[in-house]
Design a protein around this motif. Structure first.
Motif, PDB file in Angstrom:
ATOM      1  N   THR A 173      91.429  80.760   0.587  1.00 12.67           N
ATOM      2  CA  THR A 173      92.438  80.673  -0.467  1.00 12.67           C
ATOM      3  C   THR A 173      93.855  80.633   0.087  1.00 12.67           C
ATOM      4  OG1 THR A 173      92.640  83.084  -0.719  1.00 12.67           O
ATOM      5  CG2 THR A 173      90.927  81.961  -2.004  1.00 12.67           C
ATOM      6  N   PRO A 207      86.700  84.109  -3.689  1.00 15.46           N
ATOM      7  CA  PRO A 207      85.764  83.585  -4.700  1.00 15.46           C
ATOM      8  C   PRO A 207      84.340  84.031  -4.390  1.00 15.46           C
ATOM      9  CG  PRO A 207      86.430  81.850  -3.179  1.00 15.46           C
ATOM     10  CD  PRO A 207      87.288  83.032  -2.863  1.00 15.46           C
ATOM     11  N   THR A 237      86.912  77.045  -4.276  1.00 10.87           N
ATOM     12  CA  THR A 237      88.069  76.892  -5.151  1.00 10.87           C
ATOM     13  C   THR A 237      88.492  75.428  -5.117  1.00 10.87           C
ATOM     14  OG1 THR A 237      89.589  77.436  -3.336  1.00 10.87           O
ATOM     15  CG2 THR A 237      88.886  79.257  -4.761  1.00 10.87           C
ATOM     16  N   ASP A 245      91.226  76.472 -11.244  1.00 12.47           N
ATOM     17  CA  ASP A 245      90.382  77.628 -10.912  1.00 12.47           C
ATOM     18  C   ASP A 245      90.206  78.586 -12.090  1.00 12.47           C
ATOM     19  OD1 ASP A 245      89.991  76.725  -8.317  1.00 12.47           O
ATOM     20  OD2 ASP A 245      91.719  77.803  -7.517  1.00 12.47           O
TER      21      ASP A 245
END
Length: 767
Positions: free
Chosen positions: A575, A732, A743, A721
């Motif tokens: 991320t 996630p 994602t 998302d």
């Protein structure tokens, strides 16, 4: 004297004969010589469209008769010399005198270059290896931008950095775009923001040639010239056609037009005005992910160059360019009303940029040039619901003095560069209050000295050093040394280069992935300037063929060692992107080979290959650089049927696997790309009136990166998302709806998404 008198008398007799019999034909006469002034006997002089020709006599004199009024292309050929062609106009009555100088085939690899040493020098005499690509080279595979046009140059690769907005940069020998400096007429124009966004819109009808130096050139050109430089040389208004037009369209709906017009303002002032227009408004989704395969673009670029003739041939020229571009990519149902929102995903980029640059030779006895450039760049971009708004202004001035002394050729210069940069990211935020913007003001005065020493006729040594003072990072010293040996006939040349480079980075102007909003950007401490040491060994060999052609070999071994290299870490956290100076070192090393073949029958082949290894090493662990292939190959084969006025071009490239970023341990996509190739074919018909019609097919193999891959863009159905579930650490998690724990991310990209397409175009030049 006797030869010229006899020729003139013959011309008079032919003219009288034509007058007596009422024929409206004329003649062309002159002499054929080589560059040293020696006559070239027995050369063939012809006008193919009229099917007439003649052979020069033993003294190089020729007389071509029976030529009606019109515009014709005169061709001259002789074994061992480059074919010569010239557009010439006859009025059907008055004889035309035309003396012609031929260049031997060895000179075909001996263009004049300026990028290696900042002054005009023969390519073979330059201690710095410089590759030269003429406008004719780029016509073999017409492209709407300089970015696309470079795809068939060995060791140079246009790299797409985004599956959605299709922005990219130029890699040289595996080093990313920010390590490549792009110049126009020797001035550092394309930098910072426009390294990513400003490579398009340079009208190709205005390009005389492109010079490429691989390896650090920071001694002469300063920051950003770590991996190499690309110098775009525009045409001289004095020698260009009065009107040049080049326009083409593709079966995908792309339209591109280049127009250049020359104005003779007075006997001593010429102006060249050019415009480029590109339009693509046809959303296509062949890979069925509901995202555009290619960004939609609307671009216009204007270019104006002025040349002033002065006493004692002193130089004065300046040019200006403006570009505006509106591009977007995203979900197929995106519209401007969704810009900046989280309902429908789109990446929309408005770019407005102006540039001014020029050269003025001071009216003094010494050879002193003042070179200047300025540019402003306004960026208004939105990536989904993440805006990126930025302004950048750069002013540059350079005073350069060239002084030959005995066997020394001295070059000294003073430079000053000012950069203003402001955006809406943490890069220009106040350290104590993120709501307060603090634009950066970077001042970079510098001085450089270069000495080119001719040790003897076959050996040269180039020594250089540059000192810069960066207002943020302090003193920076960059030395340089180059050695060149050549055989007596210059058929064998050996060059050894060693130098230092440095670069001050701004992530938000250089790395598109930092802007997409798909990942959070994390800085691991303050970013320090990068430094590098580079060594290059280059060997050039030319082999004249008995048939009159020539084959040339150009091989290079390169090695670059980096300290403080800034690495984008995609692997630690799916991320986030972590940016920080490497606690270790990085290496780019490899070997490249170019082969050029030119035959008298009209066949020309240029082929090249580069094998390289680019990696970083930290705490004993070696990591291959992302988006960098270990092998690349390119080719350009051209065959001309002169009698028919037809030219066939076959161009292509081949890339080896490269490491790509994955988002989780369950990501089903391959960690490396496959071998892939883009191949094109084109046929061109030339007419005597200056018109060329061309057409062909791009991407003959219909290759696209989605083949064999479950998907390119991760979770295209959920670009914001909204359906992703997260664990306590902000990562996630696997769910029935998200089995791979992904994602939304568009950074898995290594090649263009555009498949096979036809194209057709027309060129026209009026002299």
């Amino acid at each position: 004297m006797q030869r010229k008198y006899t020729l003139s008398l013959a011309t008079i007799l032919i003219s009288l004969t034509a007058f007596v019999y009422g024929q409206t034909t004329s003649s062309i006469n002159g002499t054929i010589e080589d560059r040293s002034g020696e006559s070239v006997p027995w050369a063939t002089i012809s006008i193919p469209s009229l099917k007439i020709g003649v052979t020069a006599d033993s003294t190089g004199s020729y007389l071509l008769t029976g030529i009606p009024a019109g515009n014709w292309e005169l061709e001259v050929k002789y074994v061992g010399y480059r074919p010569y062609s010239l557009k010439i106009r006859t009025n059907g009555t008055t004889p035309t005198q035309k003396d012609i100088t031929l260049m031997d085939e060895r000179a075909s690899l001996d263009e004049v270059v300026v990028s290696g040493t900042m002054k005009e020098v023969s390519k073979l005499d330059s201690p710095v290896p410089v590759e030269v690509y003429t406008a004719k080279f780029f016509k073999a595979n017409p492209a709407p931008s300089v970015f696309d046009a470079l795809q068939n140059i060995n060791g140079v690769r246009p790299q797409l950095n985004c599956n959605i907005c299709n922005t990219g940069d130029i890699h040289i020998n595996g080093l990313e775009g920010p390590y490549t400096m792009v110049l126009i007429d020797g001035m550092p124009i394309v930098s910072g923001l426009s390294t990513v966004y400003g490579l398009s819109g340079i009208p190709q009808s205005l390009i005389e040639r492109v010079e490429i130096v691989k390896g650090p050139a920071s001694t002469l050109y300063g920051s950003e010239a770590v991996g190499g430089l690309i110098n775009i040389i525009t045409k001289n208004p004095r020698t260009t056609p009065i009107l040049a037009v080049d326009a083409f369209g593709t079966s995908w709906g792309e339209i591109n037009a280049d127009v250049a017009v020359k104005f003779n303002v007075s006997n001593k002032v010429q102006s060249l005005l050019g415009a480029n227009y590109f339009n693509y408004q046809n959303p296509i989704d062949n890979n069925h992910d509901n995202f555009t395969d290619v960004t939609l673009q609307h671009r216009i670029s204007l270019f104006n160059k002025w040349n002033f003739e002065r006493r004692e041939n002193r130089v004065f020229s300046f040019a200006a360019r403006y570009i505006y571009e509106d591009r977007w990519g995203g979900e197929m149902n995106w519209a401007p009303k969704y810009r900046g929102g989280d309902e429908v995903y789109g990446e929309s980029i408005y770019t407005s940029r102006w540039e001014l640059f020029g050269t003025y030779q001071l009216p003094v006895k010494e050879h002193i040039l003042f070179m200047f450039s300025a540019n402003g760049h306004d960026q208004n971009s939105v990536y989904g619901n993440t805006p990126f708004l930025a302004d950048q202004y750069i002013g540059f001035g350079q005073l350069m003095w060239n002084k030959p002394l005995a066997n020394h050729d001295l070059l000294a210069g003073l430079t000053y560069r000012y950069t203003y940069y402001d955006d809406n990211t943490p890069a220009t935020a106040d350290a104590n209050n993120a709501d307060i913007n603090k634009p950066t003001h970077t001042r970079l005065p510098g001085v450089f000295l270069q000495d080119e020493i001719s040790l003897n006729e076959n050996n040269k040594l180039l020594l250089g050093v540059r000192y810069d003072y960066n207002s943020i990072h302090g003193s920076i010293l960059t030395p340089r040394a180059n050695y060149k040996w050549s055989s007596a006939n210059k058929n064998n040349i050996l060059r050894l280069s060693f130098g230092n480079g440095y670069r001050v980075a701004n992530v938000f102007t250089e790395d598109h992935s930092a802007l997409t909003g798909a990942r959070e950007v994390i800085f691991d401490g303050d970013l320090k300037p990068e430094t590098s040491w580079n060594g290059n060994l280059n060997f050039v060999k030319k082999v004249p063929l008995s048939s009159g052609g020539i084959i040339g070999f150009d091989a290079t071994v390169f090695y670059t060692y980096f300290n403080n290299k800034i690495i984008a870490d995609y692997d630690t956290d799916a991320t986030k992107i972590h940016f920080g100076n490497l606690d270790g070192h990085a290496v780019s090393k490899g070997i490249s080979l170019n082969v050029d073949l030119m035959l008298m029958n009209g066949l020309k082949v240029m082929a090249g290959a580069t094998a390289m290894d680019v990696y970083s090493e930290e705490q004993g662990q070696r990591v291959q650089q992302l988006f960098t292939e270990k092998f690349t190959g390119v080719w350009n084969a051209s065959y001309t049927l002169r009698k028919l006025g037809l030219t066939l071009d076959y161009t292509g490239n081949l890339y080896g696997p490269m490491r790509l970023p994955l988002l989780s341990d369950w990501d089903p996509r391959a960690i490396k790309s496959p071998w892939w190739s883009i191949q094109n074919i084109q046929i061109t018909k030339s007419f005597s009136n200056g018109i060329e019609i061309y057409g062909g097919v791009k991407n003959l193999l219909n290759w696209t990166p989605n083949k064999g891959t479950p998907f390119l863009i991760a979770r295209p159905h959920d670009p914001f998302d909204k359906l992703v579930e997260w664990d306590a650490a902000g990562q996630p998690v696997q769910t029935a709806e998200n089995p791979y724990a992904l994602t939304f991310d568009p950074t898995y990209v290594y090649g263009p998404n555009q498949g096979t397409r036809g194209f057709v175009g027309v060129r026209y030049s009026f002299y």
